[in-house]
Design an enzyme around this catalytic site. Structure first.
Site, PDB file in Angstrom:
ATOM      1  N   GLY A  12       4.957   3.880  -9.808  1.00 53.52           N
ATOM      2  CA  GLY A  12       4.972   5.039  -8.920  1.00 53.52           C
ATOM      3  C   GLY A  12       3.834   6.019  -9.114  1.00 53.52           C
ATOM      4  N   ASN A  14       0.996   6.210  -7.496  1.00 55.00           N
ATOM      5  CA  ASN A  14       0.534   6.715  -6.196  1.00 55.00           C
ATOM      6  C   ASN A  14       1.519   7.731  -5.630  1.00 55.00           C
ATOM      7  OD1 ASN A  14      -2.049   5.414  -5.087  1.00 55.00           O
ATOM      8  ND2 ASN A  14      -0.983   3.678  -5.998  1.00 55.00           N
ATOM      9  N   ARG A  91       8.146  -5.259  -1.505  1.00 50.10           N
ATOM     10  CA  ARG A  91       8.981  -6.124  -0.665  1.00 50.10           C
ATOM     11  C   ARG A  91       8.345  -6.199   0.713  1.00 50.10           C
ATOM     12  NH1 ARG A  91      12.049  -9.194  -3.402  1.00 50.10           N
ATOM     13  NH2 ARG A  91      13.360  -9.589  -1.597  1.00 50.10           N
ATOM     14  N   ILE A  92       8.430  -7.369   1.316  1.00 47.43           N
ATOM     15  CA  ILE A  92       7.915  -7.517   2.679  1.00 47.43           C
ATOM     16  C   ILE A  92       8.962  -6.961   3.640  1.00 47.43           C
ATOM     17  CG2 ILE A  92       7.233  -9.187   4.446  1.00 47.43           C
ATOM     18  CD1 ILE A  92       6.277 -10.994   2.115  1.00 47.43           C
ATOM     19  N   HIS A 109      -3.209  -0.596  -0.329  1.00 52.08           N
ATOM     20  CA  HIS A 109      -3.381  -1.957  -0.838  1.00 52.08           C
ATOM     21  C   HIS A 109      -4.675  -2.023  -1.654  1.00 52.08           C
ATOM     22  CE1 HIS A 109      -2.815  -6.253  -1.090  1.00 52.08           C
ATOM     23  NE2 HIS A 109      -4.084  -6.407  -0.785  1.00 52.08           N
ATOM     24  N   THR A 141       1.922  -2.950   9.979  1.00 52.00           N
ATOM     25  CA  THR A 141       2.422  -3.769  11.084  1.00 52.00           C
ATOM     26  C   THR A 141       3.294  -4.859  10.463  1.00 52.00           C
ATOM     27  OG1 THR A 141       0.509  -5.234  10.960  1.00 52.00           O
ATOM     28  CG2 THR A 141       0.347  -3.359  12.466  1.00 52.00           C
ATOM     29  N   LEU A 144       1.917  -8.940   6.767  1.00 53.21           N
ATOM     30  CA  LEU A 144       1.731  -8.410   5.407  1.00 53.21           C
ATOM     31  C   LEU A 144       0.306  -7.904   5.172  1.00 53.21           C
ATOM     32  CD1 LEU A 144       2.845  -8.123   2.437  1.00 53.21           C
ATOM     33  CD2 LEU A 144       1.829 -10.368   2.031  1.00 53.21           C
ATOM     34  N   GLU A 174      -7.381   4.973  -5.736  1.00 46.14           N
ATOM     35  CA  GLU A 174      -6.151   5.030  -4.932  1.00 46.14           C
ATOM     36  C   GLU A 174      -5.543   6.433  -4.998  1.00 46.14           C
ATOM     37  OE1 GLU A 174      -3.246   1.860  -5.453  1.00 46.14           O
ATOM     38  OE2 GLU A 174      -4.758   0.554  -6.319  1.00 46.14           O
TER      39      GLU A 174
HETATM   40  C1  GAR Z   1      -1.059  -0.091  -6.592  1.00 44.47           C
HETATM   41  O1  GAR Z   1      -2.237  -0.623  -7.126  1.00 44.47           O
HETATM   42  C2  GAR Z   1      -0.952  -0.429  -5.114  1.00 44.47           C
HETATM   43  O2  GAR Z   1      -2.194  -0.441  -4.458  1.00 44.47           O
HETATM   44  C3  GAR Z   1      -0.354  -1.818  -5.171  1.00 44.47           C
HETATM   45  O3  GAR Z   1       0.583  -1.747  -6.204  1.00 44.47           O
HETATM   46  C4  GAR Z   1       0.173  -0.774  -7.167  1.00 44.47           C
HETATM   47  C5  GAR Z   1       1.312   0.189  -7.360  1.00 44.47           C
HETATM   48  O4  GAR Z   1       1.041   1.107  -8.382  1.00 44.47           O
HETATM   49  N1  GAR Z   1       0.233  -2.175  -3.919  1.00 44.47           N
HETATM   50  C6  GAR Z   1       0.183  -3.399  -3.384  1.00 44.47           C
HETATM   51  O5  GAR Z   1      -0.321  -4.341  -3.948  1.00 44.47           O
HETATM   52  C7  GAR Z   1       0.831  -3.539  -2.025  1.00 44.47           C
HETATM   53  N2  GAR Z   1       0.486  -4.770  -1.394  1.00 44.47           N
HETATM   54  P1  GAR Z   1       1.905   2.445  -8.506  1.00 44.47           P
HETATM   55  O6  GAR Z   1       3.376   2.006  -8.504  1.00 44.47           O
HETATM   56  O7  GAR Z   1       1.511   3.009  -9.824  1.00 44.47           O
HETATM   57  O8  GAR Z   1       1.568   3.320  -7.338  1.00 44.47           O
END
Ligand code: GAR
Length: 208
Positions: A12, A14, A91-92, A109, A141, A144, A174
């Site tokens: 978590g 982000n 999850r998708i 992403h 969308t 994925l 990010e």
């Molecule tokens: C992040 O790097 C995010 O970009 C990625 O998961 C990580 C979550 O980190 N998301 C994906 O790959 C989605 N397809 P966080 O839980 O510390 O934010």
């Protein structure tokens, strides 16, 4: 005041960055809830400690994906979201879920989409000999890791990079890019024409 619901599956970080930016920059928005599909998601503790409502919709409790999605949609809807922010939500989502909240779901992403959708983006970018990696924030969308691109940040791939070192540098980007993009949305700064998203004030959507 717009209601933001953030979906997480794990750490978590982000979500944390968005919660902090929302408060520090006094966005016209509130984090209405943080919802996880995993009861053990570490990010839930941060949300609780900041007085944010939390909920868990455990995907393991549902035999069918569609039933999980319906339960998730009901939980999310309870917070009347103007915006659903996927922050490491692994999850998708079904096309029914995406259609129900059409245009109101965003994702981060860790690649320069449309390259490297799915998992292990950094490992795959290094193996492919890419000299450039990065991160994308996009509208969601039904496909994925696809959808109109809101913003991208680029990160060089260094000769001695490993999956671990590259992911640390991308994650730092990010944490800057995602709050910025979400802020644009809550402040109604984006115009969408099909797949093309433009900042109406001319701010750069590319972070170098
Ligand atoms: C992040 O790097 C995010 O970009 C990625 O998961 C990580 C979550 O980190 N998301 C994906 O790959 C989605 N397809 P966080 O839980 O510390 O934010």
């Amino acid at each position: 005041m717009k209601n933001i619901v953030i979906l997480i599956s794990g750490r978590g970080s982000n979500m944390e960055a968005i919660v902090k930016a929302c408060a520090a920059e006094a966005w016209p928005a509130r984090i209405a809830a943080v919802v996880s599909n995993r009861p053990d998601a570490a990010g839930l503790a941060f949300a609780k400690a900041h007085g944010i409502a939390t909920a868990v919709v455990d995907h393991k409790a549902f035999a069918e994906r569609t039933d999980f999605d319906s339960a998730l949609a009901a939980e999310v809807q309870a917070y009347q979201p103007d915006l659903i922010v996927l922050a490491g939500f692994m999850r998708i989502l079904s096309s029914e879920f995406v259609r129900r909240f059409e245009g109101r779901i965003v994702n981060v992403h860790p690649s320069l989409l449309p390259s490297f959708t799915g998992l292990h983006t950094h490992r795959r970018a290094i193996a492919a000999g890419c000299k450039l990696a990065g991160v994308t924030v996009h509208f969601v969308t039904a496909e994925l890791d696809h959808g109109p691109i809101i913003a991208q940040a680029i990160v060089p791939v260094l000769p001695d990079d490993t999956e671990a070192t590259l992911s640390v540098r991308v994650l730092a980007r990010e944490h800057v890019l995602y709050p910025r993009a979400v802020r644009w949305i809550v402040e109604d700064r984006l115009k969408r024409d099909g797949d093309i998203v433009t900042h109406t004030g001319g701010e750069s959507q590319l972070f170098v």
